[in-house]
Design a protein around this motif. Structure first.
Motif, PDB file in Angstrom:
ATOM      1  N   UNK A 101       0.831  -1.192   0.000  1.00 39.41           N
ATOM      2  CA  UNK A 101       0.000   0.000   0.000  1.00 39.41           C
ATOM      3  C   UNK A 101       0.867   1.243   0.000  1.00 39.41           C
ATOM      4  N   UNK A 102       0.258   2.383  -0.314  1.00 41.58           N
ATOM      5  CA  UNK A 102       1.030   3.622  -0.372  1.00 41.58           C
ATOM      6  C   UNK A 102       0.087   4.812  -0.392  1.00 41.58           C
ATOM      7  N   UNK A 103       0.653   5.967  -0.030  1.00 40.94           N
ATOM      8  CA  UNK A 103      -0.025   7.250  -0.185  1.00 40.94           C
ATOM      9  C   UNK A 103       0.764   8.068  -1.194  1.00 40.94           C
ATOM     10  N   UNK A 104       0.055   8.751  -2.094  1.00 36.61           N
ATOM     11  CA  UNK A 104       0.700   9.611  -3.080  1.00 36.61           C
ATOM     12  C   UNK A 104       0.122  11.019  -2.967  1.00 36.61           C
ATOM     13  N   UNK A 105       0.950  11.956  -2.549  1.00 40.65           N
ATOM     14  CA  UNK A 105       0.514  13.342  -2.461  1.00 40.65           C
ATOM     15  C   UNK A 105      -0.328  13.651  -1.242  1.00 40.65           C
ATOM     16  N   UNK A 106      -0.455  14.948  -0.993  1.00 36.20           N
ATOM     17  CA  UNK A 106      -1.305  15.413   0.107  1.00 36.20           C
ATOM     18  C   UNK A 106      -1.952  16.735  -0.287  1.00 36.20           C
ATOM     19  N   UNK A 107      -2.578  16.695  -1.438  1.00 36.85           N
ATOM     20  CA  UNK A 107      -3.181  17.892  -1.993  1.00 36.85           C
ATOM     21  C   UNK A 107      -4.669  17.955  -1.657  1.00 36.85           C
ATOM     22  N   UNK A 156     -10.804   7.942  10.108  1.00 38.35           N
ATOM     23  CA  UNK A 156     -10.991   9.374  10.313  1.00 38.35           C
ATOM     24  C   UNK A 156     -10.334  10.160   9.190  1.00 38.35           C
ATOM     25  N   UNK A 157     -11.107  10.916   8.406  1.00 39.40           N
ATOM     26  CA  UNK A 157     -10.529  11.697   7.311  1.00 39.40           C
ATOM     27  C   UNK A 157      -9.788  12.925   7.832  1.00 39.40           C
ATOM     28  N   UNK A 158      -8.887  13.434   7.019  1.00 39.13           N
ATOM     29  CA  UNK A 158      -8.164  14.652   7.385  1.00 39.13           C
ATOM     30  C   UNK A 158      -7.881  15.460   6.122  1.00 39.13           C
ATOM     31  N   UNK A 159      -7.711  16.750   6.298  1.00 42.88           N
ATOM     32  CA  UNK A 159      -7.478  17.648   5.171  1.00 42.88           C
ATOM     33  C   UNK A 159      -6.200  17.257   4.429  1.00 42.88           C
ATOM     34  N   UNK A 160      -6.286  17.240   3.128  1.00 49.52           N
ATOM     35  CA  UNK A 160      -5.154  16.868   2.305  1.00 49.52           C
ATOM     36  C   UNK A 160      -5.029  15.374   2.094  1.00 49.52           C
ATOM     37  N   UNK A 161      -5.844  14.623   2.782  1.00 53.09           N
ATOM     38  CA  UNK A 161      -5.720  13.168   2.700  1.00 53.09           C
ATOM     39  C   UNK A 161      -6.879  12.473   2.027  1.00 53.09           C
ATOM     40  N   UNK A 162      -7.696  13.207   1.284  1.00 50.18           N
ATOM     41  CA  UNK A 162      -8.933  12.616   0.766  1.00 50.18           C
ATOM     42  C   UNK A 162      -8.688  11.363  -0.069  1.00 50.18           C
ATOM     43  N   UNK A 163      -7.722  11.407  -0.956  1.00 51.84           N
ATOM     44  CA  UNK A 163      -7.484  10.256  -1.818  1.00 51.84           C
ATOM     45  C   UNK A 163      -7.028   9.039  -1.040  1.00 51.84           C
ATOM     46  N   UNK A 164      -6.059   9.239  -0.146  1.00 52.85           N
ATOM     47  CA  UNK A 164      -5.558   8.129   0.664  1.00 52.85           C
ATOM     48  C   UNK A 164      -6.636   7.626   1.612  1.00 52.85           C
ATOM     49  N   UNK A 165      -7.325   8.569   2.273  1.00 54.26           N
ATOM     50  CA  UNK A 165      -8.394   8.165   3.198  1.00 54.26           C
ATOM     51  C   UNK A 165      -9.478   7.385   2.470  1.00 54.26           C
ATOM     52  N   UNK A 258      -5.424  11.175  17.679  1.00 56.93           N
ATOM     53  CA  UNK A 258      -6.041  11.058  16.365  1.00 56.93           C
ATOM     54  C   UNK A 258      -5.081  11.713  15.381  1.00 56.93           C
ATOM     55  N   UNK A 259      -5.417  11.692  14.102  1.00 62.02           N
ATOM     56  CA  UNK A 259      -4.513  12.298  13.130  1.00 62.02           C
ATOM     57  C   UNK A 259      -4.292  13.777  13.432  1.00 62.02           C
TER      58      UNK A 259
END
Length: 266
Positions: A101-107, A156-165, A258-259
């Protein structure tokens, strides 16, 4: 543990695990931890050089060939099928540990890169689904376990993390629905959701190789989790009796509530 993975009359005693994402981070730590606990382990990842080095290291420590590997890109159908064929040709499987798994970007959503989102869904969701589907019949033969390493980002979602979340929400839901669909079948479905884990590659990949930005994620946080902490959760969950299903584990460092609520010393 008895590793009798090739005898049809005794497959339930097989202790052979497949670990995806095994070339680094939580995947590599899981390979080491399970091998030390008596498992035969098949390490799967794209980078053959790292897989070979890991297998050589662990086998030297254990004094026997307890770790083998198969090169596989779980976002590719042919690559995954070839790896699964290789694995099953060598014997039965008791556990699948989905670490890839991976996260790409934080836009933000308004400006997010579509390729980043697509890449996260292909790896975190479709890739996990692909290899799980292919190994599920074999895991039922051994009364085995599908284990998914998701994330608290799927809670729990967080700003900038929509795609990964979003991808991790999907991965967690997939595991939960599979658990419901397989009730009554001889297989366990486990989800482990880590919070802040400091590994050598996760944040570096997320920020495109920007080492300073990657380091800032953990700056001032006392004792973020290590890959070995998650590997120990995997070991413990798999060590329970076959009739005991650890549906979900949420694990964070003490400093992380939390995040968005993290204690930092500076």
């Amino acid at each position: 543990m008895e590793n009798n993975c090739n005898t049809e009359s005794n497959v339930k005693n097989c202790h052979r695990a497949v670990v995806t994402g095994a070339s680094s981070g939580i995947g590599a730590a899981t390979v080491r931890t399970l091998a030390a606990d008596g498992w035969q382990v098949v390490a799967l990842a794209r980078r053959e050089e790292k897989l070979r080095a890991l297998a050589d290291e662990v086998n030297a420590e254990q004094g026997s060939d307890v770790v083998t590997y198969a090169v596989a890109d779980i976002t590719d159908e042919a690559s995954t099928q070839a790896a699964v064929d290789q694995v099953l040709a060598a014997g039965e499987v008791k556990a699948l540990v989905n670490c890839a798994g991976a996260a790409f970007g934080k836009d933000p959503v308004a400006t997010a890169n579509l390729d980043d989102w697509r890449g996260m869904y292909e790896l975190n969701v479709i890739g996990t689904l692909r290899i799980t589907q292919k190994l599920l019949p074999a895991l039922k033969r051994t009364e085995g376990t599908v284990l998914v390493i998701s994330s608290t980002a799927g809670i729990e979602p967080y700003e900038g993390g929509a795609g990964y979340c979003a991808s991790k929400f999907a991965e967690r839901v997939m595991a939960r629905v599979l658990r419901l669909e397989q009730v009554g079948e001889p297989v366990r479905i486990v989800d482990i959701s880590p919070g802040m884990v400091q590994t050598e590659e996760f944040s570096l990949k997320r920020f495109g190789g920007d080492a300073d930005r990657a380091a800032s994620v953990y700056a001032g946080v006392p004792n973020p989790l290590k890959a070995e902490d998650i590997a120990e959760c995997v070991r413990w969950a798999l060590a329970q009796p076959d009739t005991v299903d650890i549906d979900s584990i949420v694990v964070r460092p003490r400093a992380e509530g939390s995040y968005t609520k993290v204690f930092r010393t500076a």
